[in-house]
Design an enzyme around this catalytic site. Structure first.
Site, PDB file in Angstrom:
ATOM      1  N   LYS A   1     -26.729  -9.567   6.412  1.00  0.00           N
ATOM      2  CA  LYS A   1     -25.464  -9.718   6.915  1.00  0.00           C
ATOM      3  C   LYS A   1     -24.520 -10.816   6.334  1.00  0.00           C
ATOM      4  O   LYS A   1     -23.162 -10.549   6.364  1.00  0.00           O
ATOM      5  CB  LYS A   1     -25.569 -10.120   8.544  1.00  0.00           C
ATOM      6  CG  LYS A   1     -26.512  -9.027   9.509  1.00  0.00           C
ATOM      7  CD  LYS A   1     -25.902  -7.860   9.306  1.00  0.00           C
ATOM      8  CE  LYS A   1     -26.548  -6.668  10.349  1.00  0.00           C
ATOM      9  NZ  LYS A   1     -25.593  -5.334  10.269  1.00  0.00           N
TER      10      LYS A   1
ATOM     11  N   ASN B   1     -22.394   1.001  10.417  1.00  0.00           N
ATOM     12  CA  ASN B   1     -23.004   0.456  11.840  1.00  0.00           C
ATOM     13  C   ASN B   1     -24.549   0.347  11.487  1.00  0.00           C
ATOM     14  O   ASN B   1     -25.200  -0.621  12.072  1.00  0.00           O
ATOM     15  CB  ASN B   1     -22.423   1.332  12.968  1.00  0.00           C
ATOM     16  CG  ASN B   1     -23.574   1.209  14.154  1.00  0.00           C
ATOM     17  OD1 ASN B   1     -23.575   0.006  14.968  1.00  0.00           O
ATOM     18  ND2 ASN B   1     -24.484   1.808  14.115  1.00  0.00           N
TER      19      ASN B   1
ATOM     20  N   THR C   1     -30.002  -3.157  22.916  1.00  0.00           N
ATOM     21  CA  THR C   1     -30.341  -1.924  22.158  1.00  0.00           C
ATOM     22  C   THR C   1     -31.637  -2.097  21.963  1.00  0.00           C
ATOM     23  O   THR C   1     -32.480  -2.872  21.907  1.00  0.00           O
ATOM     24  CB  THR C   1     -29.561  -1.750  20.728  1.00  0.00           C
ATOM     25  OG1 THR C   1     -29.955  -2.928  20.151  1.00  0.00           O
ATOM     26  CG2 THR C   1     -28.058  -1.815  21.390  1.00  0.00           C
TER      27      THR C   1
ATOM     28  N   TYR D   1     -32.913 -10.348   7.226  1.00  0.00           N
ATOM     29  CA  TYR D   1     -31.739  -9.699   8.064  1.00  0.00           C
ATOM     30  C   TYR D   1     -30.574 -10.631   7.709  1.00  0.00           C
ATOM     31  O   TYR D   1     -29.383 -10.171   7.668  1.00  0.00           O
ATOM     32  CB  TYR D   1     -32.355  -9.721   9.585  1.00  0.00           C
ATOM     33  CG  TYR D   1     -31.181  -9.277  10.365  1.00  0.00           C
ATOM     34  CD1 TYR D   1     -31.081  -7.703  10.356  1.00  0.00           C
ATOM     35  CD2 TYR D   1     -30.456  -9.907  11.358  1.00  0.00           C
ATOM     36  CE1 TYR D   1     -29.981  -7.187  11.425  1.00  0.00           C
ATOM     37  CE2 TYR D   1     -29.453  -9.259  12.360  1.00  0.00           C
ATOM     38  CZ  TYR D   1     -29.510  -7.903  12.207  1.00  0.00           C
ATOM     39  OH  TYR D   1     -28.383  -7.487  13.209  1.00  0.00           O
TER      40      TYR D   1
HETATM   41  N1  NAP Z   1     -28.306  -5.461  19.127  1.00  0.00           N
HETATM   42  C1  NAP Z   1     -28.033  -6.665  18.857  1.00  0.00           C
HETATM   43  O1  NAP Z   1     -28.222  -7.535  19.702  1.00  0.00           O
HETATM   44  C2  NAP Z   1     -26.996  -6.648  17.662  1.00  0.00           C
HETATM   45  C3  NAP Z   1     -26.446  -8.050  17.259  1.00  0.00           C
HETATM   46  C4  NAP Z   1     -25.719  -8.193  16.216  1.00  0.00           C
HETATM   47  C5  NAP Z   1     -25.470  -7.151  15.351  1.00  0.00           C
HETATM   48  N2  NAP Z   1     -25.965  -5.753  15.531  1.00  0.00           N
HETATM   49  C6  NAP Z   1     -25.718  -4.835  14.781  1.00  0.00           C
HETATM   50  O2  NAP Z   1     -24.901  -3.746  15.222  1.00  0.00           O
HETATM   51  C7  NAP Z   1     -25.508  -2.782  14.533  1.00  0.00           C
HETATM   52  C8  NAP Z   1     -26.136  -1.516  15.487  1.00  0.00           C
HETATM   53  O3  NAP Z   1     -27.449  -2.036  15.966  1.00  0.00           O
HETATM   54  P1  NAP Z   1     -28.144  -1.728  16.948  1.00  0.00           P
HETATM   55  O4  NAP Z   1     -28.046  -2.618  17.959  1.00  0.00           O
HETATM   56  O5  NAP Z   1     -27.359  -0.450  18.033  1.00  0.00           O
HETATM   57  O6  NAP Z   1     -29.468  -1.137  16.567  1.00  0.00           O
HETATM   58  P2  NAP Z   1     -30.313   0.347  16.881  1.00  0.00           P
HETATM   59  O7  NAP Z   1     -30.443   0.490  18.211  1.00  0.00           O
HETATM   60  O8  NAP Z   1     -31.636  -0.237  16.167  1.00  0.00           O
HETATM   61  O9  NAP Z   1     -29.958   1.379  16.122  1.00  0.00           O
HETATM   62  C9  NAP Z   1     -29.861   1.332  14.671  1.00  0.00           C
HETATM   63  C10 NAP Z   1     -29.106   2.627  14.143  1.00  0.00           C
HETATM   64  O10 NAP Z   1     -29.286   2.411  12.611  1.00  0.00           O
HETATM   65  C11 NAP Z   1     -29.709   3.789  12.196  1.00  0.00           C
HETATM   66  N3  NAP Z   1     -30.450   3.496  10.849  1.00  0.00           N
HETATM   67  C12 NAP Z   1     -31.574   2.626  10.753  1.00  0.00           C
HETATM   68  N4  NAP Z   1     -32.006   2.919   9.474  1.00  0.00           N
HETATM   69  C13 NAP Z   1     -31.577   4.019   8.901  1.00  0.00           C
HETATM   70  C14 NAP Z   1     -31.472   4.769   7.666  1.00  0.00           C
HETATM   71  N5  NAP Z   1     -32.573   4.422   6.947  1.00  0.00           N
HETATM   72  N6  NAP Z   1     -30.616   5.536   7.609  1.00  0.00           N
HETATM   73  C15 NAP Z   1     -29.848   5.894   8.252  1.00  0.00           C
HETATM   74  N7  NAP Z   1     -29.732   5.452   9.598  1.00  0.00           N
HETATM   75  C16 NAP Z   1     -30.448   4.438   9.714  1.00  0.00           C
HETATM   76  C17 NAP Z   1     -30.690   4.365  13.289  1.00  0.00           C
HETATM   77  O11 NAP Z   1     -31.197   5.526  12.997  1.00  0.00           O
HETATM   78  P3  NAP Z   1     -32.680   6.332  13.418  1.00  0.00           P
HETATM   79  O12 NAP Z   1     -32.379   6.526  14.650  1.00  0.00           O
HETATM   80  O13 NAP Z   1     -32.469   7.202  12.280  1.00  0.00           O
HETATM   81  O14 NAP Z   1     -33.436   5.099  12.887  1.00  0.00           O
HETATM   82  C18 NAP Z   1     -29.873   3.780  14.570  1.00  0.00           C
HETATM   83  O15 NAP Z   1     -29.042   5.012  14.670  1.00  0.00           O
HETATM   84  C19 NAP Z   1     -26.427  -3.024  13.527  1.00  0.00           C
HETATM   85  O16 NAP Z   1     -25.740  -3.181  12.316  1.00  0.00           O
HETATM   86  C20 NAP Z   1     -26.896  -4.463  13.974  1.00  0.00           C
HETATM   87  O17 NAP Z   1     -27.246  -5.135  12.954  1.00  0.00           O
HETATM   88  C21 NAP Z   1     -26.892  -5.779  16.620  1.00  0.00           C
END
Ligand code: NAP
Length: 243
Positions: free
Chosen positions: A154, A83, A187, A150
């Site tokens: 993906k 994730n 998020t 990005y």
């Molecule tokens: N939000 C959207 O609209 C959206 C849409 C499509 C897909 N996604 C996908 O959904 C997934 C979750 O995204 P989210 O929206 O929940 O993003 P988010 O709130 O930014 O959370 C990202 C997570 O990834 C972790 N992370 C980032 N860099 C890291 C590293 N170097 N080592 C370990 N952990 C790391 C962060 O941990 P830290 O707290 O340590 O930084 C956090 O727990 C991602 O794969 C994203 O691409 C999101």
């Protein structure tokens, strides 16, 4: 017992997934860079292992620690959810720098590749249901200015999932791998994109617009759908699924 290995559980979708997976018959092993004490306090049997996914050479070691918590006598299912991701760099490609490119492709693509490779190797002795869910994005297909790295990460994750799915096949002990596009979620990743200045990130307005129009799903709602996919009958080997 079902065992779940999840990355990026400090916040956002990863935290919501972990919260909803908490159950007496589920053993969660969170693999996360940042501690989430509130989450840990909700589940006495949870393991929370620290890892910075930029340090890909550490992944095998941490995965070995994770698998040491999985009891061969009671594991009916072992699931990996890749994730964690970063959205940056958010700029035209000529304005980005090599360090940003490297971090994006490492966390979003190389780390899930190493996690999946290690998962398949270490889960080999377990005769249990084995599944990998790679959290991808429609950005793999829908291209916006300033998001080329990005999107590339993906798209790479989707192709990787299809490739490993074809490799694993349909045997009784095959690890099933699926990539999923979860839609737009409210998020920190979205906040980061809409708060960028328009000069640097031309698509910031689009992110602001989807927020203003209430088009972002809650992490909890998306987590519910993803868990249904992960544990259900529509987890089809080597596919890319849009929910
Ligand atoms: N939000 C959207 O609209 C959206 C849409 C499509 C897909 N996604 C996908 O959904 C997934 C979750 O995204 P989210 O929206 O929940 O993003 P988010 O709130 O930014 O959370 C990202 C997570 O990834 C972790 N992370 C980032 N860099 C890291 C590293 N170097 N080592 C370990 N952990 C790391 C962060 O941990 P830290 O707290 O340590 O930084 C956090 O727990 C991602 O794969 C994203 O691409 C999101």
């Amino acid at each position: 017992m079902k065992y779940f290995l999840l990355t990026g559980t400090s916040r956002g979708l990863g935290e919501a997934l972990a919260e909803q997976l908490i159950h007496p018959e589920h053993h969660l092993i969170c693999l996360s860079r940042t501690m989430n004490k509130a989450l840990i306090s909700k589940d006495p049997q949870m393991d929370y292992l620290e890892i910075d996914l930029n340090e890909v050479d550490q992944i095998a070691l941490v995965m070995e620690q994770a698998f040491s918590r999985i009891d061969r006598t009671n594991a009916e299912g072992i699931y990996l959810i890749n994730n964690a991701a970063v959205v940056t760099p958010l700029s035209r490609i000529e304005q980005g720098n090599t360090e940003q490119f490297k971090q994006n492709l490492t966390v979003n693509l190389l780390a899930p590749i190493v996690m999946t490779s290690t998962f398949i190797r270490l889960s080999e002795p377990y005769h249990a249901e084995k599944r990998v869910l790679n959290i991808s994005s429609s950005s793999a297909k829908n291209l916006l200015p300033g998001m080329s790295v990005y999107s590339a990460s993906k798209a790479g994750l989707d192709v990787f999932s299809k490739g490993v799915g074809a490799e694993q096949g349909e045997g009784a002990d095959a690890v099933k791998v699926v990539s999923v596009w979860p839609g737009m979620i409210d998020t920190a990743l979205q906040t980061e994109a809409r708060n960028m200045d328009k000069e640097t990130f031309a698509s910031a307005d689009i992110f602001q617009m989807v927020k203003d129009r209430g088009m972002l799903a809650s992490p909890a709602d998306v987590a519910t759908k993803l868990i249904k996919l992960l544990l259900g009958d529509h987890f089809i080997q080597g596919t890319v699924v849009e929910i």
